[in-house]
Design a protein around this motif. Structure first.
Motif, PDB file in Angstrom:
ATOM      1  N   ARG A   1       5.300 -21.728  -9.086  1.00 53.71           N
ATOM      2  CA  ARG A   1       5.763 -21.205 -10.369  1.00 53.71           C
ATOM      3  C   ARG A   1       4.940 -21.839 -11.477  1.00 53.71           C
ATOM      4  O   ARG A   1       4.164 -22.784 -11.241  1.00 53.71           O
ATOM      5  CB  ARG A   1       7.241 -21.509 -10.595  1.00 53.71           C
ATOM      6  CG  ARG A   1       7.581 -22.996 -10.728  1.00 53.71           C
ATOM      7  CD  ARG A   1       9.015 -23.198 -11.164  1.00 53.71           C
ATOM      8  NE  ARG A   1       9.436 -24.600 -11.112  1.00 53.71           N
ATOM      9  CZ  ARG A   1       9.241 -25.486 -12.082  1.00 53.71           C
ATOM     10  NH1 ARG A   1       8.599 -25.125 -13.194  1.00 53.71           N
ATOM     11  NH2 ARG A   1       9.661 -26.741 -11.953  1.00 53.71           N
ATOM     12  N   ASP A   2       5.111 -21.340 -12.688  1.00 54.30           N
ATOM     13  CA  ASP A   2       4.520 -21.995 -13.847  1.00 54.30           C
ATOM     14  C   ASP A   2       5.370 -23.222 -14.170  1.00 54.30           C
ATOM     15  O   ASP A   2       6.609 -23.156 -14.180  1.00 54.30           O
ATOM     16  CB  ASP A   2       4.491 -21.055 -15.049  1.00 54.30           C
ATOM     17  CG  ASP A   2       3.853 -21.705 -16.262  1.00 54.30           C
ATOM     18  OD1 ASP A   2       2.618 -21.811 -16.292  1.00 54.30           O
ATOM     19  OD2 ASP A   2       4.606 -22.131 -17.168  1.00 54.30           O
ATOM     20  N   VAL A   3       4.716 -24.354 -14.428  1.00 57.25           N
ATOM     21  CA  VAL A   3       5.462 -25.591 -14.636  1.00 57.25           C
ATOM     22  C   VAL A   3       6.377 -25.507 -15.853  1.00 57.25           C
ATOM     23  O   VAL A   3       7.406 -26.192 -15.923  1.00 57.25           O
ATOM     24  CB  VAL A   3       4.487 -26.786 -14.744  1.00 57.25           C
ATOM     25  CG1 VAL A   3       3.724 -26.748 -16.061  1.00 57.25           C
ATOM     26  CG2 VAL A   3       5.218 -28.110 -14.571  1.00 57.25           C
ATOM     27  N   HIS A   4       6.027 -24.633 -16.824  1.00 54.35           N
ATOM     28  CA  HIS A   4       6.845 -24.473 -18.024  1.00 54.35           C
ATOM     29  C   HIS A   4       7.774 -23.265 -17.932  1.00 54.35           C
ATOM     30  O   HIS A   4       8.387 -22.886 -18.933  1.00 54.35           O
ATOM     31  CB  HIS A   4       5.942 -24.336 -19.253  1.00 54.35           C
ATOM     32  CG  HIS A   4       4.943 -25.446 -19.396  1.00 54.35           C
ATOM     33  ND1 HIS A   4       5.312 -26.734 -19.702  1.00 54.35           N
ATOM     34  CD2 HIS A   4       3.590 -25.463 -19.250  1.00 54.35           C
ATOM     35  CE1 HIS A   4       4.227 -27.507 -19.750  1.00 54.35           C
ATOM     36  NE2 HIS A   4       3.179 -26.761 -19.481  1.00 54.35           N
TER      37      HIS A   4
ATOM     38  N   ALA B   1      -3.458 -17.864 -17.635  1.00 51.50           N
ATOM     39  CA  ALA B   1      -2.535 -18.525 -18.565  1.00 51.50           C
ATOM     40  C   ALA B   1      -1.604 -19.486 -17.851  1.00 51.50           C
ATOM     41  O   ALA B   1      -0.871 -20.243 -18.495  1.00 51.50           O
ATOM     42  CB  ALA B   1      -1.720 -17.472 -19.314  1.00 51.50           C
ATOM     43  N   MET B   2      -1.635 -19.485 -16.534  1.00 48.61           N
ATOM     44  CA  MET B   2      -0.654 -20.219 -15.748  1.00 48.61           C
ATOM     45  C   MET B   2      -1.024 -21.691 -15.579  1.00 48.61           C
ATOM     46  O   MET B   2      -2.183 -22.057 -15.384  1.00 48.61           O
ATOM     47  CB  MET B   2      -0.532 -19.569 -14.363  1.00 48.61           C
ATOM     48  CG  MET B   2       0.544 -20.168 -13.488  1.00 48.61           C
ATOM     49  SD  MET B   2       0.581 -19.281 -11.916  1.00 48.61           S
ATOM     50  CE  MET B   2       1.847 -20.206 -11.062  1.00 48.61           C
ATOM     51  N   ASP B   3       0.000 -22.555 -15.663  1.00 47.90           N
ATOM     52  CA  ASP B   3      -0.115 -23.972 -15.324  1.00 47.90           C
ATOM     53  C   ASP B   3       0.760 -24.180 -14.088  1.00 47.90           C
ATOM     54  O   ASP B   3       1.964 -24.409 -14.188  1.00 47.90           O
ATOM     55  CB  ASP B   3       0.371 -24.836 -16.491  1.00 47.90           C
ATOM     56  CG  ASP B   3       0.245 -26.331 -16.208  1.00 47.90           C
ATOM     57  OD1 ASP B   3      -0.118 -26.693 -15.073  1.00 47.90           O
ATOM     58  OD2 ASP B   3       0.536 -27.132 -17.112  1.00 47.90           O
TER      59      ASP B   3
ATOM     60  N   GLN C   1       7.094 -12.663 -14.685  1.00 49.72           N
ATOM     61  CA  GLN C   1       8.107 -12.788 -15.722  1.00 49.72           C
ATOM     62  C   GLN C   1       8.562 -14.236 -15.844  1.00 49.72           C
ATOM     63  O   GLN C   1       8.278 -15.069 -14.984  1.00 49.72           O
ATOM     64  CB  GLN C   1       9.305 -11.894 -15.400  1.00 49.72           C
ATOM     65  CG  GLN C   1       9.928 -12.159 -14.047  1.00 49.72           C
ATOM     66  CD  GLN C   1      10.934 -11.105 -13.648  1.00 49.72           C
ATOM     67  OE1 GLN C   1      11.112 -10.117 -14.342  1.00 49.72           O
ATOM     68  NE2 GLN C   1      11.606 -11.317 -12.523  1.00 49.72           N
ATOM     69  N   VAL C   2       9.277 -14.520 -16.930  1.00 51.85           N
ATOM     70  CA  VAL C   2       9.775 -15.863 -17.193  1.00 51.85           C
ATOM     71  C   VAL C   2      10.651 -16.338 -16.043  1.00 51.85           C
ATOM     72  O   VAL C   2      11.457 -15.576 -15.491  1.00 51.85           O
ATOM     73  CB  VAL C   2      10.556 -15.871 -18.525  1.00 51.85           C
ATOM     74  CG1 VAL C   2      11.264 -17.200 -18.722  1.00 51.85           C
ATOM     75  CG2 VAL C   2       9.622 -15.575 -19.688  1.00 51.85           C
ATOM     76  N   SER C   3      10.463 -17.594 -15.641  1.00 58.96           N
ATOM     77  CA  SER C   3      11.245 -18.270 -14.596  1.00 58.96           C
ATOM     78  C   SER C   3      10.997 -17.708 -13.201  1.00 58.96           C
ATOM     79  O   SER C   3      11.744 -18.030 -12.264  1.00 58.96           O
ATOM     80  CB  SER C   3      12.751 -18.222 -14.910  1.00 58.96           C
ATOM     81  OG  SER C   3      13.017 -18.866 -16.141  1.00 58.96           O
TER      82      SER C   3
END
Length: 707
Positions: A426-429, A376-378, A347-349
């Protein structure tokens, strides 16, 4: 082969015929860019520089073969014709693996650069001549692999298809990814995909998903006519900007969870994608044929195989992320070292944290593999101590020289004190979702090395030599020598294996074709062998080298792209027939200089400039320097440019006053001919062995000789 043999005899005995500054073919485009399983299909191949005389096609992997269809007839005027477009045929078995294959053609000028062809289960549909409006759209029946070209500025291609009933379709585009290895294509397509209804209104669109290539899935709620529109997002065009759009109503797997498995161990893999129905997961075990590292596989599905899926195969145990780690107040799951965690940023964050214990001075390496597996992850990773203080962080990693990736790595990190630590990801974005899968590898840092070949091919002609350069990246304190060797050489070719000195990063192998060597080619494997570790922990390690395709960058720069094959090819006699040295072994004392004379034998009629060198370089960048530490070429006192009909030059090799001792380092003297601003045709001498002998040792040798 009989025709090619006759042609080679013609080249040998008719001196009026000259290749003159001969270049190997540089492949630029393939139309159509896809071939279907279980079929044979004809394709147009275009190149820069002539493919005349080409008689063989090499394709990576198994189940796909190619052959030249265009007749190769000499010109009536006795000149060798320029042939930059030919027809080739690909034959694909029903059992062949789908995905992108590399291929090249072979002929009198040796091996071409690499091209790529998409192998698909879908029927091929080709773009018509004019399809830039809804009224002139190319009609196709889906499912299909639609092949076309964004060939000019403001080109917009439209394809019309009809649905008899509501359906969910996937649209997977391969375009930019088909151009990364085209070495002479300095500008790449950036495609955007739009789905329109019968009135021209947009119902779905996609831009960058797999790098610049779009992918989308869409549920059409009504039957009717629809249109696929593809163009460059900048409205640019190029005759070599070919694409393949795979349109399917079958299951399409975007990614999987876990995205990594342990070699030889069964795993239950959750499928993440479209048109899966009740199919949630499959059982899969990487067999003996599946190697370690990042791999493309087709998973078993009811009634067949999946589309190609990227995953990681680890030699260490792979654990799956636990949403709630039992017994941990902070929700930090323990990570085993060596080992790894396959997880998701659901999930987000979301931030995932994994705990490990370390002693002061212990060293660890943490690597994420996500975007390289089409996640999809960066990712970004960082290490914190028990108080939550950040100790180390990494976003993007670099590997193989100039190549950077959006995945992350903290390498050779040393624990500052005994205690517990946490590796966070985590995802950088701060994005999230089920497509945001990753593999976090955790190992103890040990000395090792990587090995990269500067090119993807080595060209030879009968009686000549060629040089193959290898560069190492030393990791975690490794400082040893690396012995180079080669496997699977063509018949009539021998190798002189060199080494990478402990004080250097580059080494070379000199390949020599016999004077009576026949036209041939083979894909080789280069290994670097070394002893790593010390004392009881010392062990012999063999590393296979990664081949790289040379890339011509905008502005005249030179770069590389990793490829799957390095081809050694023996072609017809060409511009230079030999590179001879007046001595094959030299010993220098610190501060001493020795002149090595070089003589080239030019082919009759060849009067272009030839440059002598011992360093493989372009502009201000040195891509290979195998000279021992402290050894240089005095360019002011050397004659390296051979103009017009000059055939003799020399190199003044100098040892610095503090040059360390070294014994018989294998080196190459190259004769380079420019093919374009970046690319060279390189011929090599036989091995030149260079030693540096301290003055005291040299005097002892001289005294012994006198006695």
């Amino acid at each position: 082969m009989l025709r090619l043999t006759c042609m080679l005899l013609m080249f040998l005995f008719l001196p009026a015929i000259s290749w003159g500054q001969t270049s190997y073919p540089m492949l630029m485009g393939l139309k159509p860019a896809a071939a279907q399983l279980g079929t044979s299909s004809e394709h147009e191949l275009e190149s820069r520089y002539s493919m005349f005389g080409a008689d063989r096609v090499i394709v990576s992997g198994e189940g796909v073969t190619g052959k030249i269809v265009t007749p190769m007839e000499p010109g009536k005027d006795g000149k060798v014709p320029s042939l930059t477009k030919i027809k080739i045929e690909f034959t694909v078995t029903k059992e062949a693996a789908e995905g992108v294959r590399e291929f090249r053609v072979l002929g009198p000028t040796g091996a071409s650069t690499l091209g790529q062809v998409v192998i698909t289960r879908l029927p091929i549909a080709n773009e018509s001549d004019k399809n830039d409006t809804i009224e002139t759209a190319t009609e196709v029946t889906v499912p299909a692999a639609i092949c076309g070209t964004v060939e000019k500025s403001e080109d917009v291609d439209l394809f019309k298809f009809h649905l008899d009933a509501p359906a969910t379709l996937t649209f997977h585009t391969l375009a930019m990814r088909l151009q990364d290895k085209i070495h002479d294509l300095q500008s790449h397509v950036d495609p955007i995909l739009t789905i329109r209804n019968s009135t021209g209104s947009t119902v779905a669109a996609a831009d960058n998903v797999y790098a610049a290539d779009p992918y989308l899935s869409h549920t059409f709620s009504e039957a009717g006519d629809y249109y696929i529109e593809v163009r460059d997002v900048r409205y640019k065009g190029n005759r070599y900007w070919n694409y393949v759009i795979e349109v399917s109503d079958q299951p399409y797997i975007e990614t999987i969870h876990p995205i990594a498995v342990q070699q030889g161990q069964p795993a239950s893999v959750k499928l993440i994608g479209t048109n899966l129905g009740e199919l949630d997961s499959v059982e899969w075990q990487p067999g003996e044929g599946v190697a370690l590292g990042m791999q493309e596989v087709q998973l078993p599905l009811p009634g067949g195989r999946s589309n190609p899926v990227l995953l990681a195969v680890s030699e260490h145990p792979v654990e799956v992320e636990q949403l709630f780690s039992e017994g941990s107040e902070k929700g930090e799951q323990a990570i085993s070292i060596p080992g790894g965690i396959a997880g998701q940023i659901e999930q987000v964050s979301d931030i995932d944290s994994y705990k490990f214990t370390a002693k002061k001075g212990e060293r660890f390496t943490f690597e994420t593999i996500a975007r390289r597996l089409n996640s999809a992850m960066d990712p970004i990773i960082w290490i914190t101590n028990s108080d939550g203080k950040s100790l180390s962080e990494n976003d993007d990693l670099r590997t193989w020289g100039k190549r950077t990736y959006q995945d992350s790595m903290i390498e050779n990190w040393a624990a500052p004190a005994d205690g517990d630590y946490v590796i966070n990801i985590r995802d950088v974005h701060l994005r999230g979702g089920e497509q945001f899968t990753y593999f976090l590898s955790a190992t103890r840092s040990e000395p090792y090395f990587e090995l990269v070949l500067d090119t993807d091919k080595t060209q030879l002609t009968p009686g000549t030599s060629g040089v193959l350069f290898a560069r190492t990246v030393r990791k975690n304190g490794f400082t040893g020598e690396i012995e180079l060797s080669v496997e699977n050489l063509p018949e009539g070719v021998t190798a002189h294996g060199g080494r990478i000195l402990s004080t250097g990063t580059d080494g070379c192998i000199i390949l020599e074709a016999a004077a009576d060597a026949k036209p041939t080619a083979m894909n080789i494997i280069v290994h670097g062998k070394a002893t790593v570790g010390e004392g009881d922990e010392a062990r012999e390690v063999s590393v296979a080298a990664q081949s790289m395709q040379e890339i011509y960058m905008p502005g005249g720069g030179r770069n590389h792209w990793p490829v799957s094959m390095h081809t050694v090819a023996v072609g017809a006699p060409s511009d230079i027939r030999s590179v001879q040295l007046d001595q094959m072994e030299i010993s220098l004392k610190p501060g001493e200089s020795i002149k090595v004379g070089v003589t080239i034998e030019r082919a009759e009629g060849f009067d272009k400039n030839v440059t002598l060198d011992m360093l493989f370089q372009h502009l201000s960048t040195k891509y290979a320097n195998v000279l021992p530490k402290g050894i240089t070429i005095d360019s002011k006192k050397s004659k390296t440019l051979l103009t017009a009909k000059e055939s003799s030059g020399h190199l003044l090799i100098t040892a610095a006053k503090d040059a360390p001792a070294v014994e018989k380092q294998l080196c190459s003297v190259m004769a380079n001919i420019s093919l374009n601003f970046v690319m060279k045709a390189t011929y090599s001498s036989q091995p030149l062995f260079i030693s540096v002998v301290p003055e005291v040792a040299a005097e002892k040798v001289a005294d012994a000789d006198k006695k």
